[in-house]
Every structure is written in structure tokens, then in C-alpha cells.
Design an enzyme around this catalytic site. Structure first.
Site, PDB file in Angstrom:
ATOM      1  N   LEU A 209       0.966  -1.151   0.086  1.00 15.58           N
ATOM      2  CA  LEU A 209       0.090   0.027   0.056  1.00 15.58           C
ATOM      3  C   LEU A 209       0.773   1.214   0.137  1.00 15.58           C
ATOM      4  O   LEU A 209       1.674   1.229   0.757  1.00 15.58           O
ATOM      5  CB  LEU A 209      -0.949   0.106   1.148  1.00 15.58           C
ATOM      6  CG  LEU A 209      -2.035  -1.104   1.345  1.00 15.58           C
ATOM      7  CD1 LEU A 209      -2.520  -0.930   2.883  1.00 15.58           C
ATOM      8  CD2 LEU A 209      -3.067  -1.046   0.492  1.00 15.58           C
ATOM      9  N   HIS A 210       0.568   2.174  -0.952  1.00 13.89           N
ATOM     10  CA  HIS A 210       1.432   3.255  -0.919  1.00 13.89           C
ATOM     11  C   HIS A 210       0.658   4.686  -1.658  1.00 13.89           C
ATOM     12  O   HIS A 210       1.393   5.672  -1.522  1.00 13.89           O
ATOM     13  CB  HIS A 210       2.887   3.227  -1.639  1.00 13.89           C
ATOM     14  CG  HIS A 210       2.838   3.266  -3.066  1.00 13.89           C
ATOM     15  ND1 HIS A 210       2.050   2.017  -3.732  1.00 13.89           N
ATOM     16  CD2 HIS A 210       3.105   3.895  -3.916  1.00 13.89           C
ATOM     17  CE1 HIS A 210       2.207   2.139  -4.881  1.00 13.89           C
ATOM     18  NE2 HIS A 210       2.754   3.392  -5.200  1.00 13.89           N
ATOM     19  N   ARG A 211      -0.370   4.326  -2.082  1.00 11.03           N
ATOM     20  CA  ARG A 211      -1.103   5.529  -2.731  1.00 11.03           C
ATOM     21  C   ARG A 211      -1.601   6.617  -1.689  1.00 11.03           C
ATOM     22  O   ARG A 211      -1.964   6.093  -0.758  1.00 11.03           O
ATOM     23  CB  ARG A 211      -2.435   5.124  -3.416  1.00 11.03           C
ATOM     24  CG  ARG A 211      -2.262   4.007  -4.398  1.00 11.03           C
ATOM     25  CD  ARG A 211      -2.461   4.767  -5.897  1.00 11.03           C
ATOM     26  NE  ARG A 211      -1.796   3.703  -6.952  1.00 11.03           N
ATOM     27  CZ  ARG A 211      -0.531   3.957  -7.455  1.00 11.03           C
ATOM     28  NH1 ARG A 211      -0.284   5.172  -7.401  1.00 11.03           N
ATOM     29  NH2 ARG A 211      -0.125   2.991  -8.313  1.00 11.03           N
ATOM     30  N   ARG A 244       6.967   6.014   2.255  1.00  8.95           N
ATOM     31  CA  ARG A 244       5.835   7.010   2.595  1.00  8.95           C
ATOM     32  C   ARG A 244       4.700   6.277   3.637  1.00  8.95           C
ATOM     33  O   ARG A 244       4.398   7.006   4.377  1.00  8.95           O
ATOM     34  CB  ARG A 244       5.068   7.169   1.340  1.00  8.95           C
ATOM     35  CG  ARG A 244       3.576   8.069   1.400  1.00  8.95           C
ATOM     36  CD  ARG A 244       2.924   7.843   0.131  1.00  8.95           C
ATOM     37  NE  ARG A 244       3.417   8.718  -1.007  1.00  8.95           N
ATOM     38  CZ  ARG A 244       3.069  10.146  -1.109  1.00  8.95           C
ATOM     39  NH1 ARG A 244       2.333  10.748  -0.128  1.00  8.95           N
ATOM     40  NH2 ARG A 244       3.128  10.895  -1.871  1.00  8.95           N
ATOM     41  N   ASP A 292      -2.569  -1.608  -4.000  1.00 14.55           N
ATOM     42  CA  ASP A 292      -2.642  -0.385  -4.293  1.00 14.55           C
ATOM     43  C   ASP A 292      -1.875   0.024  -5.680  1.00 14.55           C
ATOM     44  O   ASP A 292      -1.884   1.018  -6.283  1.00 14.55           O
ATOM     45  CB  ASP A 292      -3.246   0.668  -3.836  1.00 14.55           C
ATOM     46  CG  ASP A 292      -1.898   1.063  -3.004  1.00 14.55           C
ATOM     47  OD1 ASP A 292      -0.881   0.807  -3.100  1.00 14.55           O
ATOM     48  OD2 ASP A 292      -2.099   1.961  -1.915  1.00 14.55           O
TER      49      ASP A 292
END
Ligand code: UD1
Length: 371
Positions: A209-211, A244, A292
Site C-alpha cells: 500500500l502506498h497510494r 511513504r 494499490d
């Protein structure tokens, strides 16, 4: 012909590697590799150069992180300098090749076209029709200035035609990311990441997950981590964490959802970001992928592994219509339901799309060499 081949962020490297290899087959083409430095951590950059056996960049712009405007502006300025200077032996750049949809892609394309240097875009035409995504803006701008548009799936051709691009500029060539996957799968299998971690082969979930839309809001991120922590009771959950996301988990104080402390739950296997081979070794032997990422939707489809895509839309619709991906949004209940379908063996199967055959970069090389 001298081609400036630009990379900047993690998903660029595995797309450019096969293109560089394909171009080397033509003596009239000289590729010059430029790294913007958008990604600079060794785990997001150097390890990929090693795993992919990429040559070291000829030029490094060292732009680093920043706001979108800062990062884009730095790349524009530095790219312009490099393109104006030409090669050390006094050759001008005949073309710039950019891949994907990161800030480096768009900024390099813009710097080139303003100098009158034509741009080739690999992975052109993909559209999520969601302009709140930074990548969608990057895709639209890059395609608008490119005159060679290399497309990975038929939806991309439709989008470009609808936007008025001349058909002779559009080339459906397949997926360069899958070139890399197919070439390196045998080596990745030897790496044995699940075995090293003590994971039951074929019975664990891989999560990425990084969006910004999933990780930059405390409520959304904690909702997702809650489901993962619940699922971990039935299926080990492995989560290589993007910087992030790691920063956000710390800032929002959500670390307890990972380690299970005080909740009585099984822990999530939180890992640092992995290199290409280690990660492919992990995903290729997983039960399910939850992500994502755009690239991972495609890789799961090529591997035939169920992919629950934590997004409301996708610019890669073929991964849903033909492949193994399902859009679950960021609704924890829907994610849970789909996971149950996978565990019960009721999940759909998919097929690998046409032209995702390991030879996309060769087709690109042929077209570029004919120019
Ligand atoms: C970028 C791409 C995204 C791609 C992703 C893959 C854009 C707009 N986004 O997102 O499309 O899916 O890469 O990883 O181009 N950071 C580090 N080390 C690094 C680089 C970044 O710690 O080497 C941290 C910094 O805190 C930085 C943050 O990550 O501010 C975001 O980095 P950035 O390159 O802006 O975007 P990504 O989220 O990595």
C-alpha cells in the site's frame, strides 16, 4: 541515433531494463541512461539495478523528494541542462524515451518537448479517469507531448484514439514489465523468500500500500490495517512497507496494528521494501495479493494469482476483465468478503493478456530502429 532513456522511481526500472537490452541489438542506436533520483534509497533504487542487471546511469540528476511542484521543477531544470549539453563526445539527443506515469516521466517529457526533442512514451494511453491521482495527470501530460505511443493493452489504444492521437503514432506492443517478470521468474524462484521467512508456500497474503489516497488519511489507513490484522489470524500477511507508508503509520500511531501488541492478534509480517527478485519470489508463491500498485495488478495477472486491488478504479482494466484482479476500493468489508472467496476457492481465474509474452521491448526496439 542517441536516445535519452529516463528512469526515476522504482516502477520505472523494471520497464526500462528490457528496453535498454532490446536497443543494444541495434548498432545505429545509442541509449544514454538518465536517473532523475526521484527514488534514492538503496532499497528503492540500487537493488533494482543489481537485480535487473541494468548498467549504471550515465547521468544522475539527484533531485530527491519534495512537493510535486518542487520535484517536477528540479527535474525540468536539470533535464534541460543535460539535454542541451548533449553527450560528452558532442552528440545531440535525437529522442527521449520515458516509461510509466511517475513525476519523473512527465517532467522529463516536458523538458524534452520544449527543446523540440521528440518523446516516446512506453505505457501510453492508460487512463483511470480519476484526476485526483497524481499519476493520471502525469499520464495525460506525457501522452499529450509524445509522438510515439507504446501501449500495453487495448484500452490504451481506445483512449488515445478518442483523445485525437493519430493512429500511426500508436503502437500496441504489449507489456515491458511482464518482459522482465518472465525473464527473471526462474531466478526469483531460486531466491526462496517465503522459505527464508518461514512462510507456508502458497498460503500467505502479500500486501503493498502506498497510494496517497490510502495511506495519507489516518482513518482510511487504520481501517485497512484493521482488516489485515484480522485476516492475519487465518492467513499469514506479509507487508513490505514503502517509506511513504512507514512514515504515515508512525505519524498516525498505528504501529500496534502491525505487531498485534495489546490486541491479542497475530502479527503482520512488516518488512522493509524488497528488491525485485526477493519480491517476485514472494508474490509468485502467494495465495493472494492485496495492493494499490498499478504494476502489481499486472504482475499478479501474469502470474495467475488473485489480486484484490485496493482502489475504486484502475487505468489497467484488462487486469479485471481478463486477469485476476478485482477492484475492492478501500472498503474493509468488501476486502474481507473477497478474501473469504479466495480462501474458499471460489475466486475467479484469469488469463494472461495477448502480447504480455516477454517480447514487448523487442517490438519497441524494432519500431524505434525503423524511425
Ligand atoms: C512514486 C510515484 C508512484 C509510484 C511510486 C512507487 C509519483 C507521483 N508517484 O510514489 O506513482 O507508484 O513512486 O514507489 O511520481 N521516499 C523515501 N526514499 C526514497 C524516495 C521517497 O523515503 O528513495 C519517501 C519520502 O518521504 C518522499 C515520499 O517517500 O517524500 C514520497 O516519494 P515520491 O517519490 O514523491 O512518491 P512515491 O510515494 O514514492
Amino acid at each position: 541515433k542517441v536516445f535519452a532513456c529516463v528512469v526515476g522511481a522504482r516502477p520505472n526500472f523494471m520497464k526500462m531494463a528490457p528496453i535498454l537490452r532490446a536497443l543494444r541489438a541495434y548498432s545505429q542506436i545509442r541509449p544514454v541512461l538518465i536517473h532523475t533520483g526521484q527514488h534514492y534509497d538503496p532499497q528503492l533504487s540500487d537493488v533494482f539495478f543489481q537485480d535487473l542487471e541494468m548498467p549504471r546511469p550515465d547521468v544522475h540528476l539527484n533531485v530527491g523528494s519534495g512537493t510535486h511542484a518542487q520535484q517536477t521543477a528540479r527535474i525540468l531544470e536539470k533535464m534541460e541542462e543535460v539535454l542541451l549539453a548533449g553527450t560528452p563526445d558532442g552528440r545531440k539527443f535525437d529522442r527521449v524515451i520515458v516509461v510509466g506515469d511517475v513525476n519523473s516521466t512527465m517532467a522529463a517529457a516536458l523538458a524534452a518537448i520544449k527543446l523540440g526533442i521528440p518523446v516516446a512514451h512506453v505505457e501510453a494511453g492508460l487512463r483511470s479517469f480519476d484526476r485526483s491521482m497524481p499519476e493520471e495527470i502525469n499520464r495525460i501530460v506525457t501522452d499529450a507531448v509524445a509522438d510515439m505511443l507504446f501501449v500495453s493493452e487495448p484500452s490504451g489504444v481506445e483512449n488515445l484514439v478518442r483523445e485525437g492521437h493519430p493512429e500511426e503514432q500508436i503502437h500496441l506492443v504489449g507489456n515491458v514489465m511482464i518482459d522482465t517478470l518472465l525473464a527473471l521468474l526462474p531466478r526469483a524462484r531460486e531466491v526462496g523468500t517465503p522459505q527464508r521467512l518461514g512462510l507456508p508456500v502458497g498460503r500467505y497474503a502479500v500486501v503493498t500500500l502506498h497510494r496517497p489516497s490510502n495511506v495519507d488519511h489516518a482513518e482510511t489507513l487504520s481501517g485497512l490495517l484493521e482488516v489485515l490484522a484480522e485476516v492475519a489470524a487465518e492467513l499469514p500477511v506479509v507487508f513490505p512497507i514503502h517509506p511513504r507508508t512507514r512514515h504515515r503509520i508512525e505519524a498516525f500511531g498505528l504501529g500496534h496494528l502491525l505487531d498485534g501488541q495489546g490486541t491479542g492478534r497475530r502479527r503482520i509480517w512488516a518488512l522493509p521494501p524488497l528488491g525485485y527478485l526477493e519480491f517476485l519470489s514472494l508474490t509468485s508463491q502467494a495465495k493472494v495479493v492485496i495492493t494499490d500498485s498499478g504494476g502489481l495488478q499486472e504482475e499478479s495477472t501474469a502470474l495467475g494469482i488473485p489480486c484484490l486491488t485496493v482502489r475504486p478504479n484502475t487505468e489497467r482494466p484488462i487486469t479485471v476483465t481478463e486477469g485476476t484482479s478485482t477492484l475492492v476500493g478501500s472498503d474493509p468489508h468488501r476486502l474481507r468478503h473477497c478474501l473469504e472467496e479466495v480462501l474458499a476457492g471460489r475466486y475467479k481465474s484469469g488469463r494472461c493478456p495477448d502480447l504480455w509474452d516477454g517480447h514487448a521491448a523487442e517490438r519497441i526496439g524494432e519500431i524505434l530502429a525503423r524511425e
